[in-house]
Design a protein around this motif. Sequence first.
Motif, PDB file in Angstrom:
ATOM      1  N   THR B 221      -3.284   6.997  -0.763  1.00 42.20           N
ATOM      2  CA  THR B 221      -2.083   7.727  -1.169  1.00 42.20           C
ATOM      3  C   THR B 221      -1.737   8.783  -0.119  1.00 42.20           C
ATOM      4  O   THR B 221      -0.569   9.043   0.134  1.00 42.20           O
ATOM      5  N   ASP B 222      -2.749   9.384   0.501  1.00 44.99           N
ATOM      6  CA  ASP B 222      -2.478  10.377   1.542  1.00 44.99           C
ATOM      7  C   ASP B 222      -1.723   9.755   2.720  1.00 44.99           C
ATOM      8  O   ASP B 222      -0.823  10.366   3.286  1.00 44.99           O
ATOM      9  N   TRP B 223      -2.109   8.569   3.089  1.00 42.80           N
ATOM     10  CA  TRP B 223      -1.410   7.853   4.156  1.00 42.80           C
ATOM     11  C   TRP B 223       0.070   7.705   3.816  1.00 42.80           C
ATOM     12  O   TRP B 223       0.945   8.042   4.605  1.00 42.80           O
ATOM     13  N   VAL B 224       0.329   7.184   2.610  1.00 47.97           N
ATOM     14  CA  VAL B 224       1.720   6.918   2.228  1.00 47.97           C
ATOM     15  C   VAL B 224       2.506   8.230   2.170  1.00 47.97           C
ATOM     16  O   VAL B 224       3.633   8.317   2.669  1.00 47.97           O
ATOM     17  N   GLU B 225       1.896   9.259   1.574  1.00 47.67           N
ATOM     18  CA  GLU B 225       2.592  10.546   1.470  1.00 47.67           C
ATOM     19  C   GLU B 225       2.993  11.064   2.852  1.00 47.67           C
ATOM     20  O   GLU B 225       4.105  11.541   3.055  1.00 47.67           O
ATOM     21  N   ASP B 226       2.045  10.994   3.792  1.00 44.19           N
ATOM     22  CA  ASP B 226       2.343  11.483   5.136  1.00 44.19           C
ATOM     23  C   ASP B 226       3.521  10.743   5.749  1.00 44.19           C
ATOM     24  O   ASP B 226       4.363  11.343   6.417  1.00 44.19           O
ATOM     25  N   PHE B 227       3.575   9.443   5.518  1.00 46.45           N
ATOM     26  CA  PHE B 227       4.659   8.668   6.122  1.00 46.45           C
ATOM     27  C   PHE B 227       5.980   8.890   5.403  1.00 46.45           C
ATOM     28  O   PHE B 227       7.027   8.907   6.038  1.00 46.45           O
ATOM     29  N   VAL B 228       5.958   9.085   4.082  1.00 47.04           N
ATOM     30  CA  VAL B 228       7.206   9.382   3.378  1.00 47.04           C
ATOM     31  C   VAL B 228       7.768  10.693   3.895  1.00 47.04           C
ATOM     32  O   VAL B 228       8.948  10.796   4.236  1.00 47.04           O
ATOM     33  N   LEU B 229       6.919  11.714   3.992  1.00 47.14           N
ATOM     34  CA  LEU B 229       7.399  13.030   4.443  1.00 47.14           C
ATOM     35  C   LEU B 229       7.930  12.969   5.868  1.00 47.14           C
ATOM     36  O   LEU B 229       8.965  13.559   6.175  1.00 47.14           O
ATOM     37  N   LYS B 251      13.173   3.186   0.662  1.00 48.79           N
ATOM     38  CA  LYS B 251      12.640   4.272   1.489  1.00 48.79           C
ATOM     39  C   LYS B 251      11.132   4.393   1.327  1.00 48.79           C
ATOM     40  O   LYS B 251      10.403   4.634   2.290  1.00 48.79           O
ATOM     41  N   ILE B 252      10.680   4.262   0.082  1.00 44.85           N
ATOM     42  CA  ILE B 252       9.246   4.399  -0.175  1.00 44.85           C
ATOM     43  C   ILE B 252       8.526   3.131   0.281  1.00 44.85           C
ATOM     44  O   ILE B 252       7.480   3.181   0.912  1.00 44.85           O
ATOM     45  N   GLN B 253       9.142   1.977  -0.033  1.00 43.41           N
ATOM     46  CA  GLN B 253       8.527   0.718   0.403  1.00 43.41           C
ATOM     47  C   GLN B 253       8.394   0.685   1.920  1.00 43.41           C
ATOM     48  O   GLN B 253       7.415   0.173   2.455  1.00 43.41           O
ATOM     49  N   GLY B 254       9.402   1.299   2.595  1.00 40.95           N
ATOM     50  CA  GLY B 254       9.348   1.363   4.056  1.00 40.95           C
ATOM     51  C   GLY B 254       8.119   2.130   4.518  1.00 40.95           C
ATOM     52  O   GLY B 254       7.441   1.733   5.475  1.00 40.95           O
ATOM     53  N   ALA B 255       7.819   3.251   3.817  1.00 38.37           N
ATOM     54  CA  ALA B 255       6.641   4.036   4.186  1.00 38.37           C
ATOM     55  C   ALA B 255       5.371   3.218   3.985  1.00 38.37           C
ATOM     56  O   ALA B 255       4.453   3.240   4.819  1.00 38.37           O
ATOM     57  N   PHE B 256       5.322   2.481   2.874  1.00 47.49           N
ATOM     58  CA  PHE B 256       4.167   1.604   2.636  1.00 47.49           C
ATOM     59  C   PHE B 256       4.001   0.646   3.822  1.00 47.49           C
ATOM     60  O   PHE B 256       2.891   0.470   4.347  1.00 47.49           O
ATOM     61  N   ASP B 257       5.126   0.031   4.222  1.00 42.91           N
ATOM     62  CA  ASP B 257       5.032  -0.963   5.286  1.00 42.91           C
ATOM     63  C   ASP B 257       4.614  -0.335   6.610  1.00 42.91           C
ATOM     64  O   ASP B 257       3.859  -0.929   7.379  1.00 42.91           O
ATOM     65  N   SER B 258       5.130   0.915   6.863  1.00 44.61           N
ATOM     66  CA  SER B 258       4.725   1.584   8.098  1.00 44.61           C
ATOM     67  C   SER B 258       3.220   1.812   8.100  1.00 44.61           C
ATOM     68  O   SER B 258       2.549   1.633   9.119  1.00 44.61           O
ATOM     69  N   VAL B 259       2.696   2.232   6.955  1.00 45.36           N
ATOM     70  CA  VAL B 259       1.248   2.416   6.858  1.00 45.36           C
ATOM     71  C   VAL B 259       0.550   1.081   7.057  1.00 45.36           C
ATOM     72  O   VAL B 259      -0.446   0.978   7.785  1.00 45.36           O
ATOM     73  N   GLY B 260       1.138   0.053   6.430  1.00 47.45           N
ATOM     74  CA  GLY B 260       0.544  -1.272   6.520  1.00 47.45           C
ATOM     75  C   GLY B 260       0.451  -1.786   7.945  1.00 47.45           C
ATOM     76  O   GLY B 260      -0.482  -2.520   8.296  1.00 47.45           O
ATOM     77  N   LYS B 433      -2.182  -7.406  -1.863  1.00 45.43           N
ATOM     78  CA  LYS B 433      -1.012  -7.502  -2.729  1.00 45.43           C
ATOM     79  C   LYS B 433       0.217  -7.022  -1.946  1.00 45.43           C
ATOM     80  O   LYS B 433       0.121  -6.073  -1.162  1.00 45.43           O
ATOM     81  N   SER B 434       1.349  -7.656  -2.190  1.00 45.88           N
ATOM     82  CA  SER B 434       2.530  -7.322  -1.387  1.00 45.88           C
ATOM     83  C   SER B 434       3.040  -5.935  -1.726  1.00 45.88           C
ATOM     84  O   SER B 434       2.777  -5.408  -2.812  1.00 45.88           O
ATOM     85  N   THR B 435       3.773  -5.336  -0.787  1.00 52.34           N
ATOM     86  CA  THR B 435       4.331  -4.002  -1.020  1.00 52.34           C
ATOM     87  C   THR B 435       5.252  -4.023  -2.223  1.00 52.34           C
ATOM     88  O   THR B 435       5.225  -3.114  -3.056  1.00 52.34           O
ATOM     89  N   ALA B 436       6.065  -5.068  -2.343  1.00 49.32           N
ATOM     90  CA  ALA B 436       7.004  -5.140  -3.466  1.00 49.32           C
ATOM     91  C   ALA B 436       6.261  -5.144  -4.802  1.00 49.32           C
ATOM     92  O   ALA B 436       6.584  -4.377  -5.714  1.00 49.32           O
ATOM     93  N   ASP B 437       5.241  -5.991  -4.915  1.00 51.72           N
ATOM     94  CA  ASP B 437       4.488  -6.072  -6.170  1.00 51.72           C
ATOM     95  C   ASP B 437       3.774  -4.762  -6.472  1.00 51.72           C
ATOM     96  O   ASP B 437       3.731  -4.302  -7.614  1.00 51.72           O
ATOM     97  N   THR B 438       3.194  -4.158  -5.421  1.00 53.87           N
ATOM     98  CA  THR B 438       2.446  -2.928  -5.626  1.00 53.87           C
ATOM     99  C   THR B 438       3.361  -1.807  -6.105  1.00 53.87           C
ATOM    100  O   THR B 438       3.059  -1.110  -7.072  1.00 53.87           O
ATOM    101  N   THR B 439       4.505  -1.653  -5.432  1.00 58.74           N
ATOM    102  CA  THR B 439       5.390  -0.556  -5.820  1.00 58.74           C
ATOM    103  C   THR B 439       5.964  -0.803  -7.206  1.00 58.74           C
ATOM    104  O   THR B 439       6.167   0.144  -7.971  1.00 58.74           O
ATOM    105  N   THR B 440       6.216  -2.050  -7.563  1.00 58.25           N
ATOM    106  CA  THR B 440       6.699  -2.331  -8.917  1.00 58.25           C
ATOM    107  C   THR B 440       5.637  -1.954  -9.943  1.00 58.25           C
ATOM    108  O   THR B 440       5.926  -1.325 -10.961  1.00 58.25           O
TER     109      THR B 440
END
Lengths: 328, 448, 323
Positions: B221-229, B251-260, B433-440
């Motif tokens: 979660t820290d990874w994703v938070e850093d990228f969203v900010l 926007k949030i899914q984008g951050a997930f993918d950047s981390v990914g 698990k895919s970003t779409a499924d995870t965020t859903t």
Amino acid sequence: MTYTPVEIPLDDETKKEFQRGFNADGTKAARVKKRLTSRTATIVSLIIAVIWIIPTFGLFISSFRPEELIKTTGWWTIFQNPGFTLDNYKEVLFSSSSSSPQLGAYFVNSLAITIPVVVFATVLAAMAAYALAWIPFKGAGWIFIVIFALQIVPLQMALIPLLQMFTTWILPIQRFVHDIIPIIPEQSYVQVWIAHTIFGLPLAIFLLHNFISEIPGELIEAARVDGANHGQIFLRIILPLSVPILASFAIFQFLWVWNDLLVALVFSGGTPDVAPLTQRLAELTGNRGQEWQRLTAAAFISLIVPLIVFFSLQRYFVRGLLAGSTKG
Amino acid sequence: MRLTRQRRLLIPMAAAAVVGLALTGCTGDEAAGNKADTDCAPYESYGSFDSGTEVSVYGTISDTEADLLNESWKDFETCTGIDVKYEPSKEFETQINVRAQGGNPPDIAIFPQPGLFAAQVDGGYIKKPSQAVVDNATKFWSEDWQKYGTVNDEIWGAPLMASVKGYVWYSPATFEENGWEVPTTLDELATLTADIQKSGAVDKPWCVGFASGDATGWPGTDWVEDFVLREQGPDVYDQWVTNEVKFTDPKIQGAFDSVGDYIRNPDYVNGGLGGVDSIATTEFGDAGLPILDGTCALHHQATFYEGFWPEGTTVAEDGDVWAFLLPGTEAGASAVTGGGEIVGKYRDADEVDALQTYLSTDTWANNRVKLGGVISANNGLDPENASSELLKTAVATLQDPNTTFRFDASDLMPGAVGAGSFWKGMVDWIGGKSTADTTTFIQDSWPQ
Amino acid sequence: MTTADLIGKILQLVGGVAIFAAVVGLILFFIDKAPKRGRDVLQLIAFLAPAVILLGIGLVYPAIRTGIAAFANKSGEFIGLDNFVWMFTQPEALITLRNTIIWVILVPTISTVIGLAYANFIDRSRGEKIYKSLIFMPFAISFVGAGIIWKFVYEYRPEGRDQIGLLNQIMVWLGQEPVLWLQTAPMNTILLIIVMIWVQTGFAVVVLSASIKGIPAEQLEAAELDGTNGWQRFTNVVLPGIRGALVVVVTTISIATLKVFDIVRTMTGGNFETSVVANEMYTQAFRALEPGRGSALALILFVLVLPIVVYNVRVLRKQKEIR
């Protein structure tokens, strides 16, 4: 726990049967024993015992190894990667933290919580089990079933209501006692005792009822005919005959209370006045669980007392006192 | 028969008693501070109290850090006569709720999550702080920080300590040997990662570990938070925390993918620890250690990771390990996430107010930071008091008026998400698990 | 801890037990002296009331509250079956339920079978006490401790490096690749179950061994004179003799298994398709602070335990008939 020898009028036949039961280790039994312990049985039990002990043994070895070695090599390579240290134990036993400086205090607390709870739960459960099994009344079956089903109530769900009740009713009494006898802290053991006793009762009544109800009815009938009341029957017949199951249950209850953290956390107020060993050991593993090499030592320190208890109570259930009277 | 039986029982009991007594003897009471030897000038305003006046404090800070905490208010105790009883608990998050509802709360609690603090205020358990606390909160903390003690537009508590997340740990020596440079933008970070991978100087560029007992997944979660900010800016971050911007938002899914792109790429992880699948079960505390043996080059973790390096490791710009702040999209943009504590009180009494006020002052912040290991966002803190080079830079970042600070988002979200599905989602996500499924999945668990 | 503190603690311990003993003693003494009329009722109350009152305030009342909370939301408003709907629409709801059922089938059966075999084999053999202690030791370790011990056994290190987990070392010795055991579903659930079996077998051995000792030696001997072999003696004499204890053991272990969540929490945190209902209940009620959802899950646990209750009721009825 001492017990008075059975002093009840018994017919000769029953008495003889009892004698035979008591002599179970005698000559007859010795002959049976020879045949029963075949070689296969010995080997199988040896294998089971070894499999069972390996994980604990590995942990035991690890508890004497330096942190670096624990994290990089397996405990079975102890000879290739020798390294012996008592640091893990030293840290657990003596690392003094000003917020909770005295492991000794926690140790005393654990004993002072556990011993009374074992006594309370065992005695109250034995009384209730006796009543349910041998005092005939309408609804006995239903009460037993409800008590039995209460085992499933997750005690996490019971914490808040119980704490509310204690804060309203027990806390003022504790304060009052503290005012009269200042040596007893305001945050005394009473709350923890009551909570643990309650949580131990359903299983205790279930276990004890199953054994107490199998005591031969003739024994109790004979005593009743002789004019004995329930109080006497309970003390003179039920308790002595139930010693093995009472001892077994006492051990189980001891372990649960000794290893408990949750109930103690809620009802002890967490202060060194009341908090048990488990709480201190839990803290020792570091803020973020990183100091887990300490856990290896902590696990063995908290294991010592339960094992002493097990060994000292074990001889109470090596010989079934009901021998010769069970319906076969 | 009866005698021997009793004796046999006596021996183990006596043995147990002796062990107990021996342990008792091991440690004594702390020596009480002497008023004459202590400079009581800073504490005069708190008044003096009868001996035996106690204030109980409850928090998550345990072990040696709890010792330092006790140390930090020792003079206060000596001068005011108040006896502060601190109780640490790892089960704080659950226990504070049980105790408050059960009617037996501590006098003061130190909350590591503003979300939990706000829930306690909403529940009517937290008492209104004194005016002195409110004044200190506005005087010593930035508006970002004040917000975390504010519920329904009123200040209910002041912050205490702080930690800065979003650091990337590396070995300066390895960097120099291979001619790598500390990146100043996210693009440079991507290039650097690719370069490291190509050079083959280390096993894999990044090492990551998500495991943390029943909180497994939080490093993710820290990874994703850093990228969203960093990618979306503080406004989107704030809306994300309140779920105005949903997890399923691009926007949030984008951050997930950047981390990914970093930690789900088998070429980039998991240096010295295995493949991508080893991330979920690698202890977060051990995850950065491969940097030392040169099998991994980069590790993302907060300032507190300084305490995780083995003894003898120098943490310095020219030492064994050092850290840079995860850069923004543009050079020089300073946006950091971090954590901290909020202090709330449960009992109205002069001695409780005195302690709560003291904890909100710069005096306390300096006293505590001097003892080492932590920092505070208190403006009155002298950065020179920080115990290490890294902490000094962290204090400087926090005090820099240009820094955008945002609290760890998962600590602000409802427990069902921030301490539940977000963690679990990260574990599933790293497992493929895919970003779409995870965020859903995470979005669906948001309490209605 | 000062000496005064220690004295205070000993005073509490001794005082507490003494007061309890005095009260119970007085009750038992006076009920036998009670007037003849209504004595039976008085005696019944004296024996049963302490336990029933304690259970009433400590468990029945909370159980009812839990039952009500299952139909309410966070702020206590009635929301009908929403919590249950939420529960079954969870993506992993069925896996969690499936796991719980696997747990409650495997743990009691295997622990009891191993425990019974072991108790029977070591009965009256040399070193019986030591045998018993060895298998009992895991039971004396807390669930969290057990979780840590086994996490150590299942630990993974990438191929080519020194393994520190025994299971993966064995894999390496056998020429296989090390496996991320705790992440590999459905194997990981089985591996967690092994931990619970490891813990509970000690309980089974202690109870069953005590019960086997209750079988009269002459019964065994008589069977032996009839020319039966060991297996026949076991099925014809030992098994019927300990049927009651077997029911107790299976029941107790089943309920303990349904309730256990510490092992799952410590070892996988409920990830990787290993969660069980009790773990979800704890997570919802205490981590997520959603008491309604937690309560709904608690009710599911109660439903799962009903078959065990019904079975015990039938056993009880039969027992009453025999008597």
